[in-house]
Design a protein around this motif. Structure first.
Motif, PDB file in Angstrom:
ATOM      1  N   ALA A  35       5.964   1.531   3.847  1.00  0.00           N
ATOM      2  CA  ALA A  35       5.775   1.277   5.277  1.00  0.00           C
ATOM      3  C   ALA A  35       5.043   2.461   5.898  1.00  0.00           C
ATOM      4  O   ALA A  35       5.389   3.616   5.666  1.00  0.00           O
ATOM      5  CB  ALA A  35       7.118   1.069   5.956  1.00  0.00           C
ATOM      6  N   GLU A  36       4.003   2.122   6.685  1.00  0.00           N
ATOM      7  CA  GLU A  36       3.178   3.187   7.264  1.00  0.00           C
ATOM      8  C   GLU A  36       2.534   2.679   8.545  1.00  0.00           C
ATOM      9  O   GLU A  36       1.654   1.817   8.494  1.00  0.00           O
ATOM     10  CB  GLU A  36       2.119   3.597   6.240  1.00  0.00           C
ATOM     11  N   GLY A  37       2.971   3.171   9.678  1.00  0.00           N
ATOM     12  CA  GLY A  37       2.354   2.823  10.954  1.00  0.00           C
ATOM     13  C   GLY A  37       2.360   1.338  11.259  1.00  0.00           C
ATOM     14  O   GLY A  37       1.366   0.826  11.762  1.00  0.00           O
ATOM     15  N   GLY A  38       3.429   0.632  10.963  1.00  0.00           N
ATOM     16  CA  GLY A  38       3.517  -0.796  11.242  1.00  0.00           C
ATOM     17  C   GLY A  38       2.842  -1.667  10.193  1.00  0.00           C
ATOM     18  O   GLY A  38       2.817  -2.883  10.320  1.00  0.00           O
ATOM     19  N   GLN A  39       2.278  -1.046   9.172  1.00  0.00           N
ATOM     20  CA  GLN A  39       1.654  -1.777   8.072  1.00  0.00           C
ATOM     21  C   GLN A  39       2.270  -1.296   6.759  1.00  0.00           C
ATOM     22  O   GLN A  39       3.180  -0.475   6.762  1.00  0.00           O
ATOM     23  CB  GLN A  39       0.147  -1.561   8.084  1.00  0.00           C
ATOM     24  N   PHE A  40       1.746  -1.797   5.638  1.00  0.00           N
ATOM     25  CA  PHE A  40       2.298  -1.433   4.336  1.00  0.00           C
ATOM     26  C   PHE A  40       1.188  -1.029   3.378  1.00  0.00           C
ATOM     27  O   PHE A  40       0.232  -1.762   3.183  1.00  0.00           O
ATOM     28  CB  PHE A  40       3.105  -2.606   3.755  1.00  0.00           C
ATOM     29  N   ARG A  41       1.337   0.163   2.818  1.00  0.00           N
ATOM     30  CA  ARG A  41       0.376   0.684   1.848  1.00  0.00           C
ATOM     31  C   ARG A  41       0.724   0.151   0.462  1.00  0.00           C
ATOM     32  O   ARG A  41       1.881   0.126   0.059  1.00  0.00           O
ATOM     33  CB  ARG A  41       0.396   2.212   1.837  1.00  0.00           C
ATOM     34  N   VAL A  42      -0.296  -0.273  -0.279  1.00  0.00           N
ATOM     35  CA  VAL A  42      -0.129  -0.786  -1.638  1.00  0.00           C
ATOM     36  C   VAL A  42       0.299   0.369  -2.543  1.00  0.00           C
ATOM     37  O   VAL A  42      -0.394   1.385  -2.643  1.00  0.00           O
ATOM     38  CB  VAL A  42      -1.442  -1.421  -2.143  1.00  0.00           C
ATOM     39  N   ALA A  43       1.464   0.214  -3.187  1.00  0.00           N
ATOM     40  CA  ALA A  43       1.994   1.270  -4.052  1.00  0.00           C
ATOM     41  C   ALA A  43       2.948   0.665  -5.068  1.00  0.00           C
ATOM     42  O   ALA A  43       3.457  -0.440  -4.874  1.00  0.00           O
ATOM     43  CB  ALA A  43       2.717   2.326  -3.223  1.00  0.00           C
ATOM     44  N   GLY A  44       3.169   1.403  -6.139  1.00  0.00           N
ATOM     45  CA  GLY A  44       4.116   0.953  -7.155  1.00  0.00           C
ATOM     46  C   GLY A  44       3.989   1.777  -8.414  1.00  0.00           C
ATOM     47  O   GLY A  44       3.397   2.859  -8.408  1.00  0.00           O
ATOM     48  N   ARG A  45       4.545   1.231  -9.501  1.00  0.00           N
ATOM     49  CA  ARG A  45       4.476   1.945 -10.775  1.00  0.00           C
ATOM     50  C   ARG A  45       4.402   0.956 -11.928  1.00  0.00           C
ATOM     51  O   ARG A  45       4.815  -0.187 -11.805  1.00  0.00           O
ATOM     52  CB  ARG A  45       5.646   2.899 -10.926  1.00  0.00           C
ATOM     53  N   ILE A  46       3.870   1.441 -13.041  1.00  0.00           N
ATOM     54  CA  ILE A  46       3.770   0.681 -14.278  1.00  0.00           C
ATOM     55  C   ILE A  46       4.541   1.461 -15.324  1.00  0.00           C
ATOM     56  O   ILE A  46       4.364   2.677 -15.442  1.00  0.00           O
ATOM     57  CB  ILE A  46       2.302   0.522 -14.717  1.00  0.00           C
ATOM     58  N   THR A  47       5.395   0.774 -16.074  1.00  0.00           N
ATOM     59  CA  THR A  47       6.161   1.455 -17.116  1.00  0.00           C
ATOM     60  C   THR A  47       5.973   0.758 -18.457  1.00  0.00           C
ATOM     61  O   THR A  47       5.625  -0.413 -18.523  1.00  0.00           O
ATOM     62  CB  THR A  47       7.669   1.511 -16.796  1.00  0.00           C
ATOM     63  N   SER A  48       6.237   1.528 -19.508  1.00  0.00           N
ATOM     64  CA  SER A  48       6.194   1.012 -20.869  1.00  0.00           C
ATOM     65  C   SER A  48       7.236   1.775 -21.678  1.00  0.00           C
ATOM     66  O   SER A  48       7.435   2.969 -21.475  1.00  0.00           O
ATOM     67  CB  SER A  48       4.806   1.231 -21.472  1.00  0.00           C
ATOM     68  N   GLY A  49       7.897   1.080 -22.597  1.00  0.00           N
ATOM     69  CA  GLY A  49       8.891   1.721 -23.446  1.00  0.00           C
ATOM     70  C   GLY A  49      10.261   1.748 -22.803  1.00  0.00           C
ATOM     71  O   GLY A  49      10.472   1.225 -21.709  1.00  0.00           O
ATOM     72  N   GLU A  50      11.196   2.391 -23.515  1.00  0.00           N
ATOM     73  CA  GLU A  50      12.575   2.494 -23.036  1.00  0.00           C
ATOM     74  C   GLU A  50      13.151   3.855 -23.395  1.00  0.00           C
ATOM     75  O   GLU A  50      12.650   4.536 -24.295  1.00  0.00           O
ATOM     76  CB  GLU A  50      13.454   1.420 -23.686  1.00  0.00           C
ATOM     77  N   GLY A  51      14.225   4.226 -22.722  1.00  0.00           N
ATOM     78  CA  GLY A  51      14.939   5.458 -23.047  1.00  0.00           C
ATOM     79  C   GLY A  51      14.049   6.682 -23.043  1.00  0.00           C
ATOM     80  O   GLY A  51      13.295   6.907 -22.102  1.00  0.00           O
TER      81      GLY A  51
END
Length: 93
Positions: A35-51
């Motif tokens: 959330a940024e100034g009444g709008q939403f910036r595209v963000a996130g993460r990509i993961t691979s593997g475990e532990g």
């Protein structure tokens, strides 16, 4: 005392929502717009593997949209395209 909690950023009413990942070609994509100034910036993460072998690539884009759902949908599309273009080298630093 409630105002002190709000002042220092801790509130019992605040709960961080758990982001459900989307699986794509063996990777997990977590869309988590900001959330940024009444709008939403595209963000996130990509993961691979475990532990101990878990690899994570987090990114924030310059794209800003009017709704959280729209920003998360665009993040998912961009993450899928990024995976298609770069593969495992996503995690190279």
């Amino acid at each position: 005392m409630g105002w002190l909690s709000r002042l220092f950023g801790s509130s019992n009413n605040e709960k961080k929502q758990e982001v459900e990942p989307v699986e794509y070609k063996g990777y997990l994509i977590y869309a988590d717009s900001i959330a940024e100034g009444g709008q939403f910036r595209v963000a996130g993460r990509i993961t691979s593997g475990e532990g101990d072998a878990l690899k994570t690539h987090q990114f924030i884009r310059s794209d800003v949209l009017g709704s959280k759902e729209s920003a998360n949908e665009l993040m998912l599309k961009k993450a899928q395209m990024y995976i298609d273009q770069t593969g495992e080298s996503i995690f190279d630093q």
